[in-house]
Each structure stands twice: as C-alpha cells, then as structure tokens.
Design a protein around this motif. Sequence first.
Motif, short mmCIF file in Angstrom:
data_model
loop_
_atom_site.label_atom_id
_atom_site.label_comp_id
_atom_site.label_asym_id
_atom_site.label_seq_id
_atom_site.Cartn_x
_atom_site.Cartn_y
_atom_site.Cartn_z
N ARG A 84 38.12 66.02 47.79
CA ARG A 84 38.63 65.12 48.16
C ARG A 84 39.51 64.61 47.09
O ARG A 84 39.23 64.26 45.93
N THR A 119 44.45 66.53 55.42
CA THR A 119 43.68 65.88 56.35
C THR A 119 43.60 64.02 56.49
O THR A 119 43.81 63.63 55.44
N ARG A 121 32.63 71.02 48.81
CA ARG A 121 33.95 69.99 49.41
C ARG A 121 34.39 68.68 48.57
O ARG A 121 33.59 68.01 48.92
N VAL A 157 41.57 63.35 44.07
CA VAL A 157 42.76 62.02 44.39
C VAL A 157 42.15 61.61 42.87
O VAL A 157 41.08 61.64 42.44
N ASP A 200 41.98 68.10 51.38
CA ASP A 200 40.99 68.19 52.04
C ASP A 200 40.55 70.07 51.76
O ASP A 200 40.93 71.22 51.57
N ASP A 243 47.20 62.33 45.89
CA ASP A 243 46.11 63.26 45.75
C ASP A 243 46.75 63.88 44.14
O ASP A 243 47.75 63.35 43.59
N TYR A 283 44.06 71.45 41.06
CA TYR A 283 42.55 70.91 42.13
C TYR A 283 41.51 71.70 41.20
O TYR A 283 40.89 70.76 40.65
N HIS A 313 34.19 59.41 47.78
CA HIS A 313 34.71 59.55 48.81
C HIS A 313 33.15 60.71 49.11
O HIS A 313 33.33 61.12 50.07
N PHE A 317 32.17 64.30 51.38
CA PHE A 317 32.22 65.46 50.64
C PHE A 317 32.04 65.09 49.06
O PHE A 317 31.26 64.08 49.00
N GLY A 343 45.33 62.43 52.92
CA GLY A 343 45.14 63.11 51.04
C GLY A 343 44.38 64.95 51.21
O GLY A 343 44.06 65.16 52.53
N ASP A 369 38.72 64.66 62.13
CA ASP A 369 37.06 64.42 61.16
C ASP A 369 36.25 63.41 61.30
O ASP A 369 36.38 62.07 61.80
#
Length: 245
Positions: A113, A180, A111, A115, A203, A125, A153, A229, A234, A201, A30
């Motif tokens: 993350r 990732t 995109r 969390v 992705d 997560d 999600y 992030h 992200f 975490g 990444d």
Amino acid sequence: MSLHLMRLQPDPTALAAWAARHDLLSPDGDYGYALHALLRAAFGDLAPKPFRYLDGRQGLLAYVSAPVETLRLNASLAAPDVARALGLDALDTRPFPTIWQTGQHLGFEVRVRPVVRANDGRERDAFLHSFGDGSVLGMPTDDGSIARRSAIYANWLSSRLADKDAAKIIEAHLDAFRLTRVLRKVGASEGKRRKALPVNGPDVVYKGLMQVGNGEAFARLLARGVGRHRAFGFGMLLLRPATAC
C-alpha cells in the motif's frame, strides 16, 4: 534469529461469515482487518505480520519468528469459530532462510500500500502526494497516468527495499493495481471502542527481480515486511529462485 514460513487454509465461507458478524468486512470485500483480528484472537501478541492472503484456494502465508510449538499451543486454545475461519487444524510451517549472500538474485512478489505521511500527519497515496497539495480531482486515468503511477510506486518500493542497504530492484513490473477501501480503526473517545471505518488507497502488486545487499538487513526486512499496514495483509515479500522469474 529464526524464521518460519507459515501457511493456513482459511475456510472462505466461515471467514466471510465471521467478518460479517463482527462488522469487519470492507465495502470492497477486503479481508485484511478480519484476518488481522482472527490472527490476534488465535495467536495473541504473537500474531504474524506480515502476512498475505492469496485467495480461497491458495490460502494465507506469513513469516513467523516465534517458536512454532508456542504458535501451535496458542492455536489449540482458539475458539471454534476462529479455528474454522482460519483453518487452524491444518496449520503448516517450514524453516525459512535467515542467511543471505550479498549480490544474491531473488525473484519476488509483494503486495503493498504505497502511502506516505503528508504534512498534516495523514496518510496519502504516494502518487497523489507527488502532485503536492494541489487538487488532482478529475485527473484522467489514461495509459500515461497509469505509467506515472507505476513509476512512482516503483520508486516508493525501491526506496524501502534499499533501507539499510537491504536490497535493490533489478527489474520490476506492476502486476496489479486498484484503489481499495480497507478498514482501519480511527478516532477514540473515553470509554468507547474505536470504530472500523473504510479508508481508500492504492492496492498494488509488484513482481520482479531483486539483488540482496546487506544480508542481515535483508533478513530483518523479510521478517518485518515492506511499508505500512503489514498487520493487515500488505508488505510480505514472497521469494522464489531467480531462474523461476
């Protein structure tokens, strides 16, 4: 508020070499932290976030609110290796809308993350957090768990888009998912630099259709990005006309 869409065409070879030289390449390849550091080196406190690095062919997109002339001046002062890695000589921008109509439909891709903050302050997560504090080691990764991940999600994303009535999801589908390891600097001690360590975490990429709620709140969301992030690749909402979905 003014907003511009900026595009850069990083050189994949120079980017990989720069990231390796500065120990900023994650175990999974990444480039988020490396691009964060490069953008800071090129633009200082005006480094764009959110941004999205698509790939070596499509390049990097970012929303910027700083004056374009200032960004170009800062870019002209960057070191040669930074300029090569980011492709600063081909920096391109165009004005982006800041006025949105309530009820307007837009296609989107983002995109994220997903969390959440656990009780101990650490990020977790959102899928695992939904199980509480119990262990989920060894949990199957069959279609059922993927479907549950997608639903959790999607709820996570929906709640963040709905903040201040910015937007609501009409439909969304999970376009990509993987776990990732991304680099983050953790820990600190007096007189020593923090180390960049890999953090595991989710992705996730979602695509779909949304409806604008409060136009001003939506404009702020677009400029700020979604979730955490955002300075590492992200959270950038990529938009398209609804008819293109």
